[in-house]
Design a protein around this motif. Structure first.
Motif, PDB file in Angstrom:
ATOM      1  N   THR A  67     -90.930  -0.006  -1.360  1.00 35.84           N
ATOM      2  CA  THR A  67     -91.468   1.345  -1.327  1.00 35.84           C
ATOM      3  C   THR A  67     -90.481   2.263  -1.565  1.00 35.84           C
ATOM      4  O   THR A  67     -90.490   3.300  -2.219  1.00 35.84           O
ATOM      5  N   GLU A  68     -89.485   2.114  -0.674  1.00 31.68           N
ATOM      6  CA  GLU A  68     -88.402   2.955  -0.813  1.00 31.68           C
ATOM      7  C   GLU A  68     -87.753   3.175  -2.117  1.00 31.68           C
ATOM      8  O   GLU A  68     -87.426   4.427  -2.501  1.00 31.68           O
ATOM      9  N   GLY A  69     -87.846   2.012  -2.800  1.00 27.56           N
ATOM     10  CA  GLY A  69     -87.149   2.123  -4.273  1.00 27.56           C
ATOM     11  C   GLY A  69     -85.835   1.361  -4.356  1.00 27.56           C
ATOM     12  O   GLY A  69     -85.557   0.672  -3.481  1.00 27.56           O
ATOM     13  N   ARG A 242     -91.126   8.753 -15.350  1.00 22.84           N
ATOM     14  CA  ARG A 242     -92.011   8.865 -14.112  1.00 22.84           C
ATOM     15  C   ARG A 242     -91.023   8.494 -13.012  1.00 22.84           C
ATOM     16  O   ARG A 242     -91.325   7.662 -12.044  1.00 22.84           O
ATOM     17  N   ASP A 243     -89.640   8.954 -12.900  1.00 24.59           N
ATOM     18  CA  ASP A 243     -89.067   8.369 -11.863  1.00 24.59           C
ATOM     19  C   ASP A 243     -88.060   9.743 -11.242  1.00 24.59           C
ATOM     20  O   ASP A 243     -87.556  10.409 -12.053  1.00 24.59           O
ATOM     21  N   HIS A 266     -95.144   1.355  -4.725  1.00 28.58           N
ATOM     22  CA  HIS A 266     -93.855   1.591  -5.215  1.00 28.58           C
ATOM     23  C   HIS A 266     -93.948   2.138  -6.573  1.00 28.58           C
ATOM     24  O   HIS A 266     -94.663   1.965  -7.301  1.00 28.58           O
ATOM     25  N   SER A 267     -92.671   2.909  -7.147  1.00 30.09           N
ATOM     26  CA  SER A 267     -92.523   3.164  -8.397  1.00 30.09           C
ATOM     27  C   SER A 267     -92.097   2.054  -9.088  1.00 30.09           C
ATOM     28  O   SER A 267     -91.649   1.108  -8.608  1.00 30.09           O
ATOM     29  N   PRO A 268     -92.418   2.291 -10.666  1.00 32.22           N
ATOM     30  CA  PRO A 268     -92.181   0.933 -11.318  1.00 32.22           C
ATOM     31  C   PRO A 268     -90.854   0.422 -11.152  1.00 32.22           C
ATOM     32  O   PRO A 268     -89.838   0.976 -11.393  1.00 32.22           O
ATOM     33  N   THR A 269     -90.778  -0.863 -11.041  1.00 27.55           N
ATOM     34  CA  THR A 269     -89.442  -1.719 -11.078  1.00 27.55           C
ATOM     35  C   THR A 269     -88.674  -1.675 -11.716  1.00 27.55           C
ATOM     36  O   THR A 269     -87.358  -1.164 -12.079  1.00 27.55           O
ATOM     37  N   LEU A 270     -89.237  -1.931 -13.214  1.00 27.26           N
ATOM     38  CA  LEU A 270     -88.621  -1.810 -14.479  1.00 27.26           C
ATOM     39  C   LEU A 270     -87.849  -0.603 -14.631  1.00 27.26           C
ATOM     40  O   LEU A 270     -86.534  -0.451 -15.193  1.00 27.26           O
ATOM     41  N   ASN A 271     -88.787   0.516 -14.708  1.00 29.42           N
ATOM     42  CA  ASN A 271     -88.006   1.708 -15.001  1.00 29.42           C
ATOM     43  C   ASN A 271     -87.045   2.159 -14.212  1.00 29.42           C
ATOM     44  O   ASN A 271     -86.060   2.900 -14.645  1.00 29.42           O
ATOM     45  N   GLN A 272     -86.995   1.739 -12.667  1.00 31.58           N
ATOM     46  CA  GLN A 272     -85.933   2.239 -11.959  1.00 31.58           C
ATOM     47  C   GLN A 272     -84.534   1.419 -11.921  1.00 31.58           C
ATOM     48  O   GLN A 272     -83.552   2.022 -12.215  1.00 31.58           O
ATOM     49  N   MET A 273     -84.981   0.039 -12.720  1.00 30.36           N
ATOM     50  CA  MET A 273     -83.709  -0.723 -13.056  1.00 30.36           C
ATOM     51  C   MET A 273     -83.064  -0.166 -14.495  1.00 30.36           C
ATOM     52  O   MET A 273     -81.908  -0.247 -14.551  1.00 30.36           O
TER      53      MET A 273
END
Ligand SMILES: Cc1ncc(COP(=O)(O)O)c(C=O)c1O
Length: 402
Positions: A67-69, A242-243, A266-273
């Motif tokens: 959840t934290e990112g 959206r990050d 949580h926010s989308p994993t792929l986008n954060q990566m």
């Protein structure tokens, strides 16, 4: 009819979205949107980063995550502010950060102070939590500290929401001196400050100013900070990712984690990566490109406004960001009522009224220069000048009988 909750009854749809619907004819030059320039999105680097992420992380990039990112992303954000990653929560856009902060910080009836005018998306995000909004007076240097101090002597303000750098909607920036004054006043009155900074990186002129968050940390231990800051990749990479993030004292971040768990896990994993892959060189290059493009477009718009809008009309002169703010000399002119006429003349803007929490000033409007070409800016502002001149000349003379 299925009855909805009282929280749902307090929700409203964005006035801007409704307005944008009427501005969408292709021949209309629109200064109304708040969108970043799409031709500047780093499409190829994002595609290459997505390939690398999927090659390196495989299915982990498509799996649920914390959840934290994504920790490397939180660490990068933390390092820039010289804080620790446990003071950073990744959110699905800053807009979600505002909603979660509303959930965590606002009790029904709490007084939330906002700039006059303010970002209407914040009003929309906080409204379901039933605060009472009170406007703080501003001028060309942002919030007026004396007005804030005087106001807090009269009302029991709990939160102050502010966009101190290249504000949406005005483009104004709170001066360095006022930042210190604002911190002193809010600390003295025990007010929590929400500093929203989506445009912080988009300076095309003048001296950098330190964020309220950073200034507060000079004198206050992290756990006692009264400032929470929001940042986003929307205006420097692409809003569709959206990050974004919220940074603040750990006890607030801990509550945000719980609120976010309930909201979307949580926010989308792929986008954060993908974003993490872009942090080293692509982001810096993008910021340079965007600053240059917006700086040029702003200069053309400010020049056109000075030449084409009638005498007495004033406009802010931003040092960064995406917007400028026009005030018409006659308070009785309603820019909402004038909009259909502007659209009929193929130019669109956002009327100022929805940006005021108390909602009564109608002679202002917001212009965005971010998505228009030089020609569009010159033509559109000339058209707007004619529409305003027409309105001003058709108003009743001041001494005419009523
Ligand atoms: C002041 C302000 N805050 C927050 C947002 C929302 O940004 P995001 O795309 O990160 O949700 C915007 C978008 O225009 C904005 O102007």
């Amino acid at each position: 009819m299925i009855p909805v909750s009282s929280t749902a009854r307090r929700m409203t749809s964005s006035a801007i979205r409704e307005i944008l619907k009427i501005t969408q004819r292709p021949e209309v030059i629109s200064f109304a949107g708040g969108l970043p320039a799409p031709e500047l999105f780093p499409v190829d680097p994002i595609r290459a980063a997505a390939d690398r992420v999927l090659a390196e992380h495989g299915r982990q990039a498509l799996q649920y995550s914390t959840t934290e990112g994504h920790l490397p992303l939180r660490r990068w954000i933390a390092e820039r502010s010289e804080i620790t990653a446990d003071m950073v929560q990744i959110t699905t856009g800053s807009q979600q950060g505002l909603d979660l902060l509303g959930r965590v910080l606002i009790d029904p009836g709490d007084i939330v102070l906002v700039e006059s005018p303010t970002y209407l998306g914040a009003l929309q995000a906080f409204t379901p939590y039933a605060p009472r909004f009170v406007e703080v007076a501003t001028d060309d240097d942002g919030i007026i500290p004396e007005a804030l101090d005087e106001l807090l002597g009269r009302v029991d303000g709990r939160l102050l929401y502010t966009v101190p750098t290249f504000q949406n909607p005005t483009g104004r920036t709170l001066s360095a001196q006022r930042r210190l004054a604002l911190l002193e006043i809010t600390r003295r009155h025990l007010v929590t400050v929400i500093e929203d900074g989506p445009y912080n990186e988009l300076r095309f002129r003048g001296q950098e100013v330190e964020t309220l968050f950073s200034l507060a940390r000079r004198t206050t231990p992290d756990d006692d900070l009264n400032v929470i800051m929001l940042g986003t990749f929307s205006k420097v990479l692409a809003p569709g990712l959206r990050d974004a993030w919220v940074q603040g004292p750990r006890h607030v971040i801990d509550k945000l984690v719980q609120a976010k768990q309930a909201a979307d896990l949580h926010s989308p994993t792929l986008n954060q990566m993908i974003i993490t892959e872009l942090l080293d060189d692509v982001l810096a290059e993008q910021i340079k490109i965007i600053r240059e493009a917006y700086g040029q477009r702003a200069a053309i718009m400010i020049d056109a406004v000075a030449r084409e809008l009638p005498t007495g009309v004033s406009c802010t002169d931003p040092d960064g960001g995406m917007f400028c703010w026009v005030s018409l000399p006659d308070e009785s002119i309603d820019t909402e009522a004038m909009l259909p006429e502007a659209v009929a003349n193929n130019v669109a803007y956002v009327p100022g009224r929805p940006f005021y929490a108390a909602g009564e000033r109608r002679n202002t409007l917001r212009l965005s220069y971010a998505t228009s070409t030089e020609d569009q800016i010159r033509t559109g502002i000339a058209d707007l000048g004619r529409v305003i001149a027409e309105r001003l000349s058709s108003r009743p003379a001041a001494d005419a009988p009523l």
